[in-house]
Design a protein around this motif. Sequence first.
Motif, PDB file in Angstrom:
ATOM      1  N   ASP A   1       0.835  -1.188   0.000  1.00 23.18           N
ATOM      2  CA  ASP A   1       0.000   0.000   0.000  1.00 23.18           C
ATOM      3  C   ASP A   1       0.878   1.249   0.000  1.00 23.18           C
ATOM      4  O   ASP A   1       2.020   1.234   0.439  1.00 23.18           O
TER       5      ASP A   1
ATOM      6  N   ARG B   1       1.191   5.447   1.001  1.00 24.04           N
ATOM      7  CA  ARG B   1       0.663   6.575   1.759  1.00 24.04           C
ATOM      8  C   ARG B   1       1.127   7.854   1.071  1.00 24.04           C
ATOM      9  O   ARG B   1       2.327   8.107   0.944  1.00 24.04           O
TER      10      ARG B   1
ATOM     11  N   SER C   1      -3.102  13.227   4.451  1.00 22.15           N
ATOM     12  CA  SER C   1      -2.580  12.093   3.691  1.00 22.15           C
ATOM     13  C   SER C   1      -3.717  11.218   3.193  1.00 22.15           C
ATOM     14  O   SER C   1      -4.835  11.261   3.709  1.00 22.15           O
TER      15      SER C   1
ATOM     16  N   GLN D   1      -4.012   7.072   2.109  1.00 18.94           N
ATOM     17  CA  GLN D   1      -3.367   5.771   1.946  1.00 18.94           C
ATOM     18  C   GLN D   1      -4.146   4.981   0.911  1.00 18.94           C
ATOM     19  O   GLN D   1      -5.353   4.794   1.046  1.00 18.94           O
TER      20      GLN D   1
ATOM     21  N   SER E   1      -4.245   3.637  10.199  1.00 20.74           N
ATOM     22  CA  SER E   1      -4.529   5.066  10.012  1.00 20.74           C
ATOM     23  C   SER E   1      -5.723   5.527  10.848  1.00 20.74           C
ATOM     24  O   SER E   1      -6.657   6.153  10.348  1.00 20.74           O
TER      25      SER E   1
END
Length: 305
Positions: A34, A36, A86, A88, A222
């Motif tokens: 993944d 970010r 952010s 992700q 997160s």
Amino acid sequence: MLYEYLSSQKHISWNSSLPGVKICQFHLQGCSQDKRLKLSVLSNTHHFEAFFCSGGQLIVESTSTCPVILQSQGIFLLSDESKLCSIQISQDLQGVLIAVNPSAAQSSLSSICHILGLKLDIHAIRKKITNQNGYAILTDIPWAKALFEDLRRLPPDHREGYCVFKTVELLYLFCANTSTAGVLSETSSNAYPSLSISQVRAYLESHLEEKHTIPSLCHRFSLSPTSLKTGFRRMYGQPLHRWLTQQRIHRACELLRQSNLPILTVAQAVGYDSASQFSVVFKRYCGMTPGQFKKMSDSGDPSLF
């Protein structure tokens, strides 16, 4: 923003046939993990994005609200002046992204609206999105469900154009203060990250042997500490640490009944460093030591089953 990240991916192609609008249909296959994306305001961009997610997920982190998850069959509106810190993105993210430059696109999108007998002020829409934390998420309502059902039936080469048309409709609804716009606003600011909480539970169930802390789980999923602790209690009726201990003891009982592993090995398999620490917790929950439990289990005591 998503546009900047996807533009850096060489395998993704863009359609710029409509002035001021860039469109791409993508699938992030082959990513090892993944990503970010740290977001910052870029003073020379002045655009907003509409992302139609058909697979994978986004975890959206804001400076002013709890993290929110956008998963398959969700729509994400994002202004370049959002308060997001952010995003992700999962390694299997896929969908259609529409990036709109308000100044360059005003004429072309207004022409589409004129055909439909509608009026659309792109600058007013961008300002309105910016005033609502700069983003909005639309999920789990009939309008979105119908859109993705139509998208699934369409040939791949028709999906980009269809998403442009639906973006115009979505922006009009957003600007017109309809009930759909209300859902957008409510979802973006107040949605509870229940999917993240269920993912935390699934992760813990499959990693009972590991050490877990609130900070480490918050970083992985997160979530803020408050969101994690409060959300877990709301969804499962007890604090996370108590639930985790119960799961560890339950698994330990299974191992003691079904194997001949030493007590220390069982303890380590469910996250305890020493047999003594494990025995104290085990006795608190089961009313006997692991050794006593094992002996009664081997004798076939029906009270243990």
